[in-house]
Write a protein that holds these residues in place. Structure first.
Motif, PDB file in Angstrom:
ATOM      1  N   LYS A 171       0.713  -1.126   0.224  1.00 52.65           N
ATOM      2  CA  LYS A 171      -0.026   0.188   0.097  1.00 52.65           C
ATOM      3  C   LYS A 171       0.496   1.399   0.002  1.00 52.65           C
ATOM      4  CE  LYS A 171      -4.064   2.050   2.080  1.00 52.65           C
ATOM      5  NZ  LYS A 171      -4.473   1.644   3.642  1.00 52.65           N
ATOM      6  N   LYS A 172       1.722   1.501   0.734  1.00 50.58           N
ATOM      7  CA  LYS A 172       2.594   2.093   1.130  1.00 50.58           C
ATOM      8  C   LYS A 172       3.270   2.295  -0.335  1.00 50.58           C
ATOM      9  CE  LYS A 172       6.838   4.321   3.678  1.00 50.58           C
ATOM     10  NZ  LYS A 172       7.963   3.381   4.693  1.00 50.58           N
ATOM     11  N   TYR A 173       3.451   1.943  -1.160  1.00 50.49           N
ATOM     12  CA  TYR A 173       4.294   2.569  -2.255  1.00 50.49           C
ATOM     13  C   TYR A 173       3.470   2.015  -3.800  1.00 50.49           C
ATOM     14  CZ  TYR A 173       8.337   2.072  -0.059  1.00 50.49           C
ATOM     15  OH  TYR A 173       9.202   2.169   1.100  1.00 50.49           O
ATOM     16  N   ASN A 174       1.813   1.923  -3.329  1.00 45.84           N
ATOM     17  CA  ASN A 174       0.888   1.810  -4.782  1.00 45.84           C
ATOM     18  C   ASN A 174       0.916   0.821  -5.313  1.00 45.84           C
ATOM     19  OD1 ASN A 174      -0.596   4.579  -3.658  1.00 45.84           O
ATOM     20  ND2 ASN A 174       1.641   5.240  -5.129  1.00 45.84           N
ATOM     21  N   LEU A 175       1.160  -0.399  -5.504  1.00 44.16           N
ATOM     22  CA  LEU A 175       1.155  -1.718  -4.930  1.00 44.16           C
ATOM     23  C   LEU A 175       0.063  -3.020  -5.104  1.00 44.16           C
ATOM     24  CD1 LEU A 175       4.813  -2.453  -4.562  1.00 44.16           C
ATOM     25  CD2 LEU A 175       4.205  -1.586  -6.490  1.00 44.16           C
ATOM     26  N   GLN A 176       0.086  -3.469  -6.436  1.00 46.66           N
ATOM     27  CA  GLN A 176      -0.890  -4.215  -6.819  1.00 46.66           C
ATOM     28  C   GLN A 176      -0.917  -5.539  -7.120  1.00 46.66           C
ATOM     29  OE1 GLN A 176      -4.433  -3.025  -6.054  1.00 46.66           O
ATOM     30  NE2 GLN A 176      -3.073  -0.938  -6.261  1.00 46.66           N
ATOM     31  N   VAL A 177      -1.861  -6.496  -6.458  1.00 45.05           N
ATOM     32  CA  VAL A 177      -1.129  -8.179  -6.665  1.00 45.05           C
ATOM     33  C   VAL A 177      -0.832  -7.470  -7.733  1.00 45.05           C
ATOM     34  CG1 VAL A 177      -2.071 -10.153  -6.322  1.00 45.05           C
ATOM     35  CG2 VAL A 177      -2.108  -8.737  -4.692  1.00 45.05           C
ATOM     36  N   PRO A 178       0.580  -8.666  -8.760  1.00 41.71           N
ATOM     37  CA  PRO A 178       0.485  -8.604  -9.958  1.00 41.71           C
ATOM     38  C   PRO A 178      -0.099 -10.369 -10.382  1.00 41.71           C
ATOM     39  CG  PRO A 178       2.159  -9.733  -8.649  1.00 41.71           C
ATOM     40  CD  PRO A 178       1.440  -9.115  -6.886  1.00 41.71           C
ATOM     41  N   LYS A 179      -0.388 -10.196 -11.566  1.00 39.01           N
ATOM     42  CA  LYS A 179      -1.197 -11.265 -12.254  1.00 39.01           C
ATOM     43  C   LYS A 179      -0.328 -11.533 -13.340  1.00 39.01           C
ATOM     44  CE  LYS A 179      -5.373 -11.503 -10.208  1.00 39.01           C
ATOM     45  NZ  LYS A 179      -6.071 -10.552 -10.845  1.00 39.01           N
ATOM     46  N   THR A 180       0.774 -10.590 -13.744  1.00 46.47           N
ATOM     47  CA  THR A 180       1.305 -11.369 -15.014  1.00 46.47           C
ATOM     48  C   THR A 180       3.053 -11.001 -14.117  1.00 46.47           C
ATOM     49  OG1 THR A 180       1.544  -8.928 -15.801  1.00 46.47           O
ATOM     50  CG2 THR A 180       0.055 -10.414 -16.586  1.00 46.47           C
ATOM     51  N   TYR A 181       3.844 -11.972 -14.975  1.00 43.88           N
ATOM     52  CA  TYR A 181       5.281 -11.503 -14.482  1.00 43.88           C
ATOM     53  C   TYR A 181       5.883 -10.927 -14.683  1.00 43.88           C
ATOM     54  CZ  TYR A 181      10.064 -13.276 -13.716  1.00 43.88           C
ATOM     55  OH  TYR A 181      11.443 -14.116 -13.481  1.00 43.88           O
ATOM     56  N   THR A 182       5.057 -10.178 -15.628  1.00 42.33           N
ATOM     57  CA  THR A 182       6.187  -8.480 -16.098  1.00 42.33           C
ATOM     58  C   THR A 182       5.497  -7.450 -15.115  1.00 42.33           C
ATOM     59  OG1 THR A 182       6.191  -8.733 -18.104  1.00 42.33           O
ATOM     60  CG2 THR A 182       5.659  -6.631 -17.386  1.00 42.33           C
ATOM     61  N   GLU A 183       4.075  -7.618 -14.473  1.00 42.00           N
ATOM     62  CA  GLU A 183       3.811  -7.343 -13.644  1.00 42.00           C
ATOM     63  C   GLU A 183       4.608  -7.176 -12.050  1.00 42.00           C
ATOM     64  OE1 GLU A 183      -0.710  -6.632 -14.298  1.00 42.00           O
ATOM     65  OE2 GLU A 183      -0.069  -7.846 -13.095  1.00 42.00           O
ATOM     66  N   PHE A 184       4.752  -8.137 -11.525  1.00 42.63           N
ATOM     67  CA  PHE A 184       5.733  -9.064 -10.756  1.00 42.63           C
ATOM     68  C   PHE A 184       7.032  -7.836 -10.539  1.00 42.63           C
ATOM     69  CE2 PHE A 184       8.509 -11.725  -8.649  1.00 42.63           C
ATOM     70  CZ  PHE A 184       8.144 -12.278  -7.249  1.00 42.63           C
ATOM     71  N   LYS A 185       7.741  -8.601 -11.804  1.00 40.96           N
ATOM     72  CA  LYS A 185       9.232  -7.563 -11.894  1.00 40.96           C
ATOM     73  C   LYS A 185       8.696  -6.458 -12.045  1.00 40.96           C
ATOM     74  CE  LYS A 185      10.199  -9.624 -15.783  1.00 40.96           C
ATOM     75  NZ  LYS A 185      11.221 -10.453 -17.410  1.00 40.96           N
ATOM     76  N   ASN A 186       8.242  -5.667 -12.245  1.00 41.46           N
ATOM     77  CA  ASN A 186       7.056  -3.556 -11.915  1.00 41.46           C
ATOM     78  C   ASN A 186       7.438  -3.619 -10.282  1.00 41.46           C
ATOM     79  OD1 ASN A 186       7.670  -3.374 -14.116  1.00 41.46           O
ATOM     80  ND2 ASN A 186       5.088  -3.029 -14.688  1.00 41.46           N
ATOM     81  N   ILE A 187       6.830  -4.756  -9.797  1.00 36.67           N
ATOM     82  CA  ILE A 187       7.064  -4.534  -8.378  1.00 36.67           C
ATOM     83  C   ILE A 187       8.170  -4.545  -7.641  1.00 36.67           C
ATOM     84  CG2 ILE A 187       5.999  -6.040  -6.357  1.00 36.67           C
ATOM     85  CD1 ILE A 187       3.712  -6.207  -7.381  1.00 36.67           C
ATOM     86  N   VAL A 188       8.936  -5.737  -8.043  1.00 37.72           N
ATOM     87  CA  VAL A 188      10.205  -5.992  -7.293  1.00 37.72           C
ATOM     88  C   VAL A 188      11.161  -4.704  -8.256  1.00 37.72           C
ATOM     89  CG1 VAL A 188      12.933  -7.451  -8.562  1.00 37.72           C
ATOM     90  CG2 VAL A 188      10.925  -7.730  -7.817  1.00 37.72           C
ATOM     91  N   ASN A 189      10.812  -3.976  -9.165  1.00 36.45           N
ATOM     92  CA  ASN A 189      11.560  -2.959  -9.410  1.00 36.45           C
ATOM     93  C   ASN A 189      11.841  -1.444  -8.817  1.00 36.45           C
ATOM     94  OD1 ASN A 189      13.787  -3.595 -11.277  1.00 36.45           O
ATOM     95  ND2 ASN A 189      11.695  -2.969 -13.197  1.00 36.45           N
TER      96      ASN A 189
END
Length: 442
Positions: A171-189
C-alpha cells in the motif's frame, strides 16, 4: 504424486466430512526387555521435524497428542528427538545407513520414500490404516505413499505454495497484486528503488529457491513439465526448463532477493519477512500458523499479511493461474526393524487421527485427513486457501519429492549454485539431466 482428478473433491471433503476416532489397542511390553523404560514401560522412539522455536504450533499439537496417548497407555513412553527440517533429513540418512531408524519418524512421499522401501527400512501400514483410518484421508494423498500396492507412510499434511506479501508495504508504494510476470518484475523494481528487499529466500539448503524454479517451469513449460521429466516423458534439457533456470538468474540480477541468500537457512530468510524487512516470501501453507493462528506472532503483523498466486508468464504454456506447486507434506513411517512395531503402528495411527482434528483450529494447517470444519471458527485466509484448493486445476508435487533422494540432493545443491551464480543455467540443466539419465541406467 497427488492425483489431479481428486483435487476438485478436496474442499467438499474438508468442509463436509469427518471421521470417527477409533479406539486404540493397548501396547504390551517388549518380551526381551529392549525399548523398555524404568518401571517396565515400553519405549517408542519418535523423531520429528517441528522444533518449538520455529514451528511452535505444530510442536505444541504433537506434544499434546503424545501426552494424551501416554495417559491412555500408561505402559508406553514416547521418547522424542526433534530436529529442524534440514538437520532431520541428514540425520535420517545417517540412521538409515546403519539401520537405526527410530520406531516412528517422518517421511516425504513419492521418490523420497522409494529407496527406504526398497531397502526394507519402512514397514507396510495397510493393516493399521484399515483398522484405524479407513476412508480417513483426502482422496489422492495416501496414494503418494504407496509403492507396489502397499502403503508405507501415513500422511499428515497437504500443502500448496503461494507468494505471501506484506499488504502495508504494498500500500505504501501503491503496488497491486500481480497477475502477470511482467507486473511482478515491476513490483520488484519499485521496491528496489525504495530500498525495500522485494522477496526473502534462504538457499543454504537449496530447496526454498527451488519453489521459484518450479513455478517458473510450470508457467513457462506447462503444469506437467517436471512430472513428465520424472516419468521419462521429457528431458530436463527441455528448452522451457532452461528458460525457467535463466529466469531464476534474471531475478537474482534484478536484486529480487536479500544479499547473501545462498548462505542463509530458510528460517533465517523467513526472519526478513517476519520482521517486515522483505515485502514477499514464496513458501508453502505449512507457514499458515504464522499468519493466522500463532499466539507468538502479534495480531498486528498477521493483519498485514496477504497472499497471491504465482503470476502467469506471458507467452508461457502454463496458462492457468490455479495450477500450483505443492502436494503431500510429511507423513509418518514405522521402521521395519522396530522391536515394538505393533505399538509403534498404534501410536502413529493415533497421532494421525488426532492431528487431523487439532491441526485445523490449533495450527491453521491443512491436514491430509478429512475433517468437518462446519462448526469451526476459521481464519479468513485459511478459508480462502481451502477454496483455492477446491478450484485447483493441478498440483505438481515438489520436484525434489518426486525425485530420488540422490537426485533431490543434487537438485538442492544446484539450485543454491544457480542462485549464487556459481553455475550457468545450461550447466544446471545439463548436470541434472545427466544425473537423471544415470539413475535410469542403473
Amino acid at each position: 504424486m497427488l492425483k489431479k482428478k481428486a483435487l476438485p473433491l478436496m474442499l467438499a471433503v474438508l468442509l463436509m466430512m469427518s471421521f470417527a476416532l477409533a479406539g486404540c489397542g493397548s501396547s504390551a511390553n517388549n518380551a526381551d526387555g529392549s525399548n523398555a523404560a524404568s518401571g517396565g514401560q515400553t519405549v517408542i522412539k519418535f523423531m520429528h521435524l517441528w522444533p518449538e522455536g520455529s514451528s511452535k504450533a505444530q510442536y505444541t499439537i504433537v506434544n499434546d497428542i503424545i501426552q494424551d496417548y501416554e495417559k491412555q497407555h500408561p505402559d508406553v513412553k514416547i521418547q522424542t528427538e526433534i530436529l529442524g527440517n534440514d538437520q532431520y533429513r541428514e540425520k535420517l540418512k545417517v540412521l538409515a545407513s546403519s539401520n537405526e531408524l527410530p520406531d516412528v519418524g517422518m517421511t516425504w512421499s513419492d521418490g523420497f520414500l522409494k529407496p527406504y522401501v526398497e531397502g526394507q527400512l519402512f514397514t507396510p501400514l495397510d493393516d493399521v490404516i484399515d483398522a484405524n483410518l479407513k476412508d480417513a484421508f483426502i482422496p489422492g494423498v495416501k496414494e503418494s505413499y504407496a509403492i507396489d500396492g502397499k502403503t508405507y507412510g501415513m500422511p499428515l499434511e497437504l500443502n500448496i505454495s503461494y507468494i505471501f506479501y506484506n499488504k502495508e508495504i504494498f500500500k505504501k508504494y501503491n503496488l497491486q497484486v500481480p497477475k502477470t510476470y511482467t507486473e511482478f518484475k515491476n513490483i520488484v523494481n519499485t521496491l528496489n528503488q525504495n530500498k525495500v528487499i522485494p522477496a526473502a529466500v534462504g538457499n543454504k539448503e537449496g530447496w526454498p529457491g527451488s519453489f521459484w524454479f518450479m513455478y517458473l517451469a510450470d508457467r513457462i513449460g506447462g503444469p506437467t513439465i517436471l512430472t513428465d521429466v520424472i516419468q521419462g516423458k521429457r528431458s530436463f534439457n527441455d528448452p522451457d526448463i532452461l528458460k525457467a533456470a535463466t529466469e531464476v538468474q534474471n531475478l537474482v540480477d534484478m536484486n529480487t532477493f536479500e544479499k547473501g541468500n545462498s548462505g542463509l537457512s530458510n528460517d533465517e530468510a523467513k526472519g526478513y519477512f517476519m520482521n517486515e524487512q522483505a515485502a514477499m516470501f514464496l513458501t508453502a501453507t505449512w507457514e499458515l500458523p504464522n499468519y493466522t493462528t500463532s499466539k507468538d506472532v502479534p495480531q498486528e503483523f498477521k493483519d498485514k499479511i496477504g497472499y497471491f498466486k504465482f503470476p502467469l508468464y506471458e507467452g508461457g504454456k502454463g496458462t492457468d493461474i490455479n495450477s500450483y506447486v505443492g502436494g503431500p507434506g510429511v507423513g509418518l513411517f514405522v521402521a521395519d526393524h522396530s522391536q515394538v512395531k505393533e505399538q509403534a503402528k498404534d501410536f502413529a495411527a493415533f497421532l494421525v487421527k488426532e492431528w487431523g482434528n487439532k491441526s485445523v483450529t490449533d495450527a491453521g494447517v491443512i491436514p491430509a485427513t478429512k475433517v468437518d470444519t462446519a462448526d469451526k471458527k476459521l481464519d479468513p485466509m485459511y478459508v480462502e486457501i481451502l477454496k483455492d484448493l477446491n478450484g485447483a486445476s493441478n498440483v505438481t508435487t515438489y520436484f525434489d519429492t518426486q525425485a530420488s533422494p540422490n537426485v533431490a540432493e543434487l537438485h538442492h545443491d544446484l539450485i543454491a549454485a544457480l542462485f549464487g551464480k556459481q553455475i550457468t543455467p545450461q550447466q544446471f540443466v545439463d548436470q541434472t539431466a545427466a544425473a537423471l539419465e544415470e539413475e535410469k541406467q542403473q
